[in-house]
Motif scaffolding. Structure first.
Motif, PDB file in Angstrom:
ATOM      1  N   SER A   1       0.791  -1.231   0.000  1.00  0.00           N
ATOM      2  CA  SER A   1       0.000   0.000   0.000  1.00  0.00           C
ATOM      3  C   SER A   1       0.828   1.289   0.000  1.00  0.00           C
ATOM      4  CB  SER A   1      -0.943   0.007   1.197  1.00  0.00           C
ATOM      5  OG  SER A   1      -0.208  -0.094   2.401  1.00  0.00           O
ATOM      6  N   LEU A   2       2.135   1.206   0.214  1.00  0.00           N
ATOM      7  CA  LEU A   2       2.972   2.404   0.192  1.00  0.00           C
ATOM      8  C   LEU A   2       3.418   2.644  -1.252  1.00  0.00           C
ATOM      9  CD1 LEU A   2       4.424   4.719   1.617  1.00  0.00           C
ATOM     10  CD2 LEU A   2       6.295   3.141   2.116  1.00  0.00           C
ATOM     11  N   ILE A   3       2.771   3.584  -1.908  1.00  0.00           N
ATOM     12  CA  ILE A   3       3.057   3.871  -3.311  1.00  0.00           C
ATOM     13  C   ILE A   3       4.237   4.824  -3.403  1.00  0.00           C
ATOM     14  CG2 ILE A   3       2.106   4.772  -5.481  1.00  0.00           C
ATOM     15  CD1 ILE A   3       0.676   2.265  -4.440  1.00  0.00           C
ATOM     16  N   CYS A   4       5.173   4.485  -4.277  1.00  0.00           N
ATOM     17  CA  CYS A   4       6.349   5.345  -4.474  1.00  0.00           C
ATOM     18  C   CYS A   4       5.948   6.580  -5.272  1.00  0.00           C
ATOM     19  CB  CYS A   4       7.432   4.573  -5.217  1.00  0.00           C
ATOM     20  SG  CYS A   4       8.866   5.598  -5.634  1.00  0.00           S
ATOM     21  N   PRO A   5       6.230   7.776  -4.758  1.00  0.00           N
ATOM     22  CA  PRO A   5       5.901   9.012  -5.473  1.00  0.00           C
ATOM     23  C   PRO A   5       6.709   9.186  -6.756  1.00  0.00           C
ATOM     24  CG  PRO A   5       6.344   9.458  -3.168  1.00  0.00           C
ATOM     25  CD  PRO A   5       6.727   8.042  -3.420  1.00  0.00           C
ATOM     26  N   GLU A   6       7.831   8.515  -6.855  1.00  0.00           N
ATOM     27  CA  GLU A   6       8.697   8.654  -8.023  1.00  0.00           C
ATOM     28  C   GLU A   6       8.229   7.802  -9.196  1.00  0.00           C
ATOM     29  OE1 GLU A   6      11.637  10.514  -9.991  1.00  0.00           O
ATOM     30  OE2 GLU A   6      11.240  10.849  -7.874  1.00  0.00           O
ATOM     31  N   CYS A   7       8.022   6.496  -8.954  1.00  0.00           N
ATOM     32  CA  CYS A   7       7.708   5.589 -10.066  1.00  0.00           C
ATOM     33  C   CYS A   7       6.311   4.989 -10.007  1.00  0.00           C
ATOM     34  CB  CYS A   7       8.751   4.475 -10.152  1.00  0.00           C
ATOM     35  SG  CYS A   7       8.677   3.283  -8.788  1.00  0.00           S
ATOM     36  N   GLY A   8       5.592   5.159  -8.880  1.00  0.00           N
ATOM     37  CA  GLY A   8       4.213   4.688  -8.782  1.00  0.00           C
ATOM     38  C   GLY A   8       4.050   3.231  -8.408  1.00  0.00           C
ATOM     39  N   VAL A   9       5.110   2.548  -8.037  1.00  0.00           N
ATOM     40  CA  VAL A   9       5.038   1.134  -7.678  1.00  0.00           C
ATOM     41  C   VAL A   9       4.659   0.983  -6.207  1.00  0.00           C
ATOM     42  CG1 VAL A   9       6.469  -0.943  -7.367  1.00  0.00           C
ATOM     43  CG2 VAL A   9       6.636   0.391  -9.461  1.00  0.00           C
ATOM     44  N   GLY A  10       3.824  -0.023  -5.903  1.00  0.00           N
ATOM     45  CA  GLY A  10       3.439  -0.308  -4.530  1.00  0.00           C
ATOM     46  C   GLY A  10       4.555  -1.025  -3.782  1.00  0.00           C
ATOM     47  N   ASN A  11       4.761  -0.637  -2.542  1.00  0.00           N
ATOM     48  CA  ASN A  11       5.777  -1.229  -1.678  1.00  0.00           C
ATOM     49  C   ASN A  11       5.138  -1.618  -0.355  1.00  0.00           C
ATOM     50  OD1 ASN A  11       8.639  -0.526  -2.950  1.00  0.00           O
ATOM     51  ND2 ASN A  11       7.288   1.204  -3.329  1.00  0.00           N
ATOM     52  N   PRO A  12       5.729  -2.597   0.373  1.00  0.00           N
ATOM     53  CA  PRO A  12       5.235  -2.907   1.717  1.00  0.00           C
ATOM     54  C   PRO A  12       5.330  -1.664   2.608  1.00  0.00           C
ATOM     55  CG  PRO A  12       6.727  -4.622   0.947  1.00  0.00           C
ATOM     56  CD  PRO A  12       6.810  -3.495  -0.041  1.00  0.00           C
ATOM     57  N   PRO A  13       4.408  -1.490   3.550  1.00  0.00           N
ATOM     58  CA  PRO A  13       4.332  -0.259   4.354  1.00  0.00           C
ATOM     59  C   PRO A  13       5.611   0.163   5.070  1.00  0.00           C
ATOM     60  CG  PRO A  13       2.395  -1.583   4.715  1.00  0.00           C
ATOM     61  CD  PRO A  13       3.324  -2.407   3.871  1.00  0.00           C
ATOM     62  N   GLN A  14       6.422  -0.743   5.545  1.00  0.00           N
ATOM     63  CA  GLN A  14       7.623  -0.368   6.315  1.00  0.00           C
ATOM     64  C   GLN A  14       8.894  -0.367   5.478  1.00  0.00           C
ATOM     65  OE1 GLN A  14       7.004   0.919   9.221  1.00  0.00           O
ATOM     66  NE2 GLN A  14       4.888   0.293   9.025  1.00  0.00           N
ATOM     67  N   THR A  15       8.763  -0.348   4.150  1.00  0.00           N
ATOM     68  CA  THR A  15       9.926  -0.356   3.263  1.00  0.00           C
ATOM     69  C   THR A  15      10.672   0.969   3.346  1.00  0.00           C
ATOM     70  OG1 THR A  15       8.764  -1.822   1.744  1.00  0.00           O
ATOM     71  CG2 THR A  15      10.643  -0.637   0.858  1.00  0.00           C
ATOM     72  N   SER A  16      12.010   0.907   3.413  1.00  0.00           N
ATOM     73  CA  SER A  16      12.789   2.137   3.490  1.00  0.00           C
ATOM     74  C   SER A  16      13.135   2.685   2.108  1.00  0.00           C
ATOM     75  CB  SER A  16      14.055   1.922   4.308  1.00  0.00           C
ATOM     76  OG  SER A  16      14.844   0.910   3.727  1.00  0.00           O
TER      77      SER A  16
END
Length: 126
Positions: free
Chosen positions: A11-26
């Motif tokens: 659910s953590l969407i990267c503002p740069e490329c738009g890919v979804g990441n796990p919530p606690q990803t650094s």
């Protein structure tokens, strides 16, 4: 006993490329962008909005909402005053540097932003 069909949370969407990441990803799994300060990313019709610990970053889109224009507005949360959510249509209003700002949102994004900013205010007042 049947195994539970549990979906992975990206659910953590990267503002740069738009890919979804796990919530606690650094860092983003695809473009390696630092996501430590990104709290949420909201895609809307005429902009994308990154919510960080310190600020709201508005990435403006073209008329059709298909591509970013390159225009970026950044608002420090600590300097935002007189926050208002809603009205007849979904609007987020606030005072910033002596000017009244108004951002139109989809209703579900307005509710998410309201919850995020309310959590921040509650944490700041503790």
């Amino acid at each position: 006993m049947e195994p539970e069909n549990q979906m992975a949370d990206f659910s953590l969407i990267c503002p740069e490329c738009g890919v979804g990441n796990p919530p606690q990803t650094s860092n983003c799994l695809v473009c390696d962008r630092d996501l430590e300060k990104t709290v949420a990313f909201l895609e809307d019709d005429s902009f994308d909005l990154e919510v960080t610990v310190e600020s709201l970053i508005e990435y403006r889109k073209n008329f059709w909402g298909t591509n970013r224009t390159g225009k970026v507005n950044q608002y420090q949360i600590a300097r935002m005053e007189n926050l208002e959510f809603g009205s007849e249509i979904s609007r987020f209003k606030f005072d910033y540097n002596g000017q009244r700002k108004v951002i139109a949102f989809r209703k579900e994004n307005l509710e998410k932003l309201k919850a995020l900013l309310s959590e921040g205010q509650d944490a700041g007042s503790s």
